[in-house]
Write an enzyme that holds these catalytic residues in place. Structure first.
Site, PDB file in Angstrom:
ATOM      1  N   ASN A  63      21.566  19.046  35.867  1.00 11.86           N
ATOM      2  CA  ASN A  63      22.598  18.188  36.463  1.00 11.86           C
ATOM      3  C   ASN A  63      23.911  18.575  35.801  1.00 11.86           C
ATOM      4  O   ASN A  63      24.180  18.179  34.672  1.00 11.86           O
ATOM      5  CB  ASN A  63      22.250  16.707  36.193  1.00 11.86           C
ATOM      6  CG  ASN A  63      23.371  15.775  36.611  1.00 11.86           C
ATOM      7  OD1 ASN A  63      24.292  16.166  37.314  1.00 11.86           O
ATOM      8  ND2 ASN A  63      23.281  14.525  36.163  1.00 11.86           N
TER       9      ASN A  63
ATOM     10  N   LYS B 185      26.842  17.687  36.431  1.00  8.94           N
ATOM     11  CA  LYS B 185      27.870  16.631  36.434  1.00  8.94           C
ATOM     12  C   LYS B 185      29.212  17.253  36.837  1.00  8.94           C
ATOM     13  O   LYS B 185      29.231  18.176  37.653  1.00  8.94           O
ATOM     14  CB  LYS B 185      27.920  15.927  35.076  1.00  8.94           C
ATOM     15  CG  LYS B 185      26.524  15.477  34.630  1.00  8.94           C
ATOM     16  CD  LYS B 185      26.542  14.522  33.478  1.00  8.94           C
ATOM     17  CE  LYS B 185      25.102  14.167  33.122  1.00  8.94           C
ATOM     18  NZ  LYS B 185      24.994  13.098  32.149  1.00  8.94           N
TER      19      LYS B 185
ATOM     20  N   HIS C  25      22.119   7.937  39.925  1.00 10.37           N
ATOM     21  CA  HIS C  25      22.328   8.290  38.517  1.00 10.37           C
ATOM     22  C   HIS C  25      23.056   7.126  37.825  1.00 10.37           C
ATOM     23  O   HIS C  25      23.896   6.471  38.434  1.00 10.37           O
ATOM     24  CB  HIS C  25      23.149   9.580  38.404  1.00 10.37           C
ATOM     25  CG  HIS C  25      23.169  10.115  37.012  1.00 10.37           C
ATOM     26  ND1 HIS C  25      24.006   9.592  36.047  1.00 10.37           N
ATOM     27  CD2 HIS C  25      22.434  11.077  36.405  1.00 10.37           C
ATOM     28  CE1 HIS C  25      23.776  10.235  34.905  1.00 10.37           C
ATOM     29  NE2 HIS C  25      22.836  11.131  35.097  1.00 10.37           N
TER      30      HIS C  25
ATOM     31  N   GLU D  82      25.404   7.049  35.860  1.00  8.85           N
ATOM     32  CA  GLU D  82      26.865   7.148  35.871  1.00  8.85           C
ATOM     33  C   GLU D  82      27.430   6.661  37.213  1.00  8.85           C
ATOM     34  O   GLU D  82      28.498   6.053  37.258  1.00  8.85           O
ATOM     35  CB  GLU D  82      27.284   8.597  35.566  1.00  8.85           C
ATOM     36  CG  GLU D  82      27.068   8.912  34.086  1.00  8.85           C
ATOM     37  CD  GLU D  82      26.751  10.366  33.775  1.00  8.85           C
ATOM     38  OE1 GLU D  82      26.980  11.245  34.618  1.00  8.85           O
ATOM     39  OE2 GLU D  82      26.250  10.617  32.654  1.00  8.85           O
TER      40      GLU D  82
ATOM     41  N   GLU E 253      15.559   7.868  33.346  1.00 10.20           N
ATOM     42  CA  GLU E 253      16.636   8.220  32.416  1.00 10.20           C
ATOM     43  C   GLU E 253      17.122   6.960  31.702  1.00 10.20           C
ATOM     44  O   GLU E 253      17.966   6.224  32.247  1.00 10.20           O
ATOM     45  CB  GLU E 253      17.810   8.848  33.178  1.00 10.20           C
ATOM     46  CG  GLU E 253      17.469  10.142  33.866  1.00 10.20           C
ATOM     47  CD  GLU E 253      18.704  11.016  34.049  1.00 10.20           C
ATOM     48  OE1 GLU E 253      18.670  12.166  33.619  1.00 10.20           O
ATOM     49  OE2 GLU E 253      19.706  10.529  34.607  1.00 10.20           O
TER      50      GLU E 253
ATOM     51  N   GLY F 150      23.407  11.740  27.256  1.00  7.38           N
ATOM     52  CA  GLY F 150      24.600  12.307  26.647  1.00  7.38           C
ATOM     53  C   GLY F 150      24.881  11.801  25.249  1.00  7.38           C
ATOM     54  O   GLY F 150      25.952  12.053  24.690  1.00  7.38           O
TER      55      GLY F 150
ATOM     56  N   SER G  47      19.229  13.508  27.028  1.00  7.59           N
ATOM     57  CA  SER G  47      19.275  14.328  25.806  1.00  7.59           C
ATOM     58  C   SER G  47      18.042  15.217  25.634  1.00  7.59           C
ATOM     59  O   SER G  47      17.559  15.405  24.517  1.00  7.59           O
ATOM     60  CB  SER G  47      19.509  13.457  24.571  1.00  7.59           C
ATOM     61  OG  SER G  47      20.753  12.795  24.677  1.00  7.59           O
TER      62      SER G  47
HETATM   63  P1  PGA Z   1      21.990  14.586  29.183  1.00 12.59           P
HETATM   64  O1  PGA Z   1      22.155  14.017  30.679  1.00 12.59           O
HETATM   65  O2  PGA Z   1      20.863  15.610  29.233  1.00 12.59           O
HETATM   66  O3  PGA Z   1      23.309  15.198  28.848  1.00 12.59           O
HETATM   67  O4  PGA Z   1      21.639  13.430  28.330  1.00 12.59           O
HETATM   68  C1  PGA Z   1      21.051  13.803  31.503  1.00 12.59           C
HETATM   69  C2  PGA Z   1      21.510  13.221  32.812  1.00 12.59           C
HETATM   70  O5  PGA Z   1      22.480  12.451  32.829  1.00 12.59           O
HETATM   71  O6  PGA Z   1      20.937  13.503  33.882  1.00 12.59           O
END
Ligand code: PGA
Length: 246
Positions: A9, A11, A93, A95, A164, A170, A208
């Site tokens: 992903n 982003k 997601h 976010e 998630e 993140g 992560s």
């Molecule tokens: P990350 O993000 O691996 O940077 O924690 C995962 C995601 O948001 O899909």
């Protein structure tokens, strides 16, 4: 045995030059033992499609509209994603839920729009730190998933689910393999009860995932791969994670 799936992903990251470098490294690193896809910013979809066409790497979007078409400035339809050759689209997601106020019903409508166009929705669910600390993890993820299952009815078995935990995205904090497995187990039981196909459906872990923890996470019985954010932007890291899946 379920085939593993690793999805990058990206982003809101990337540039034409950086993408070309990353994708060419991925192409060179093939074959992987499982399926691999990248979900890229929409403006890069056509270039990604041109670069990956004819390979076994797949690509997808990071969101889609619940609407078919119309006066929805800034939105991208599932039909457009399908036309760009997308195999997947991420919906719900955390976010999007947090910054764009997407609720469970909207996420379910987006998943339905994607499926109707032959694009597999990767439906994200996950609890916040406060919800985990209050002991609400299971209730939260089950509620998020149940709205999607209800909306999709007999098509629900066609989705990919991504667990998630919001507190792990993140942040460098990863759910332990045991914590993740426990939630995946609950989600699979829910999928099995609702669709009868839970055993063949994929449930990815995200939050992560790194080259050094991927193998242990993917080794859990109900973890079928990962949704990878930060580590998907560095070729060596992402390739190592893809290898850990197969
Ligand atoms: P990350 O993000 O691996 O940077 O924690 C995962 C995601 O948001 O899909």
């Amino acid at each position: 045995m379920r085939r593993k799936l690793v999805v990058g992903n990206w982003k809101m990251h990337g540039s034409r030059a950086a993408n070309a470098e990353l994708l060419s490294a991925l192409l060179k690193a093939r074959p992987f033992g499982g399926d691999v896809a990248v979900c890229v910013p929409a403006v890069f979809l056509n270039e990604t499609a041109a670069t990956l066409a004819g390979s076994d790497l797949r690509w997808g979007g990071q969101d889609c509209s619940a609407h078919e078409q119309g006066a929805y400035t800034g939105e991208i339809s599932a039909t457009m994603l399908a036309e760009a050759g997308c195999r997947y689209v991420i919906v719900g997601h955390s976010e999007r839920r947090a910054y764009h106020r997407e609720d469970d019903a909207l996420v379910a409508a987006k998943a339905q729009a994607a499926l109707a166009r032959g694009v597999t929705p990767i439906v994200c669910v996950g609890e916040t730190l406060a919800q985990r600390e209050a002991g609400d993890t299971e209730a939260v993820v089950k509620r998020q998933l149940s709205v999607v299952i209800h909306q999709l009815a007999h098509c629900a078995s066609e989705i990919v689910v991504a667990y998630e935990p919001v507190w792990a995205i993140g942040t460098g904090l990863t759910a332990t393999p045991e914590q993740a497995q426990a939630v995946h187990h609950v989600l699979r039981a829910q999928l099995q009860a609702a669709t009868g196909h839970g055993e063949r459906m994929k449930i990815l872990y995200g939050g992560s995932v790194k080259a050094d923890n991927a193998a242990t996470l993917f080794g859990q019985p109900d973890i079928d791969g990962g949704l990878i954010g930060g580590a998907a932007l560095k070729a060596a890291d992402f390739i190592a994670i893809c290898r850990a899946a197969g």
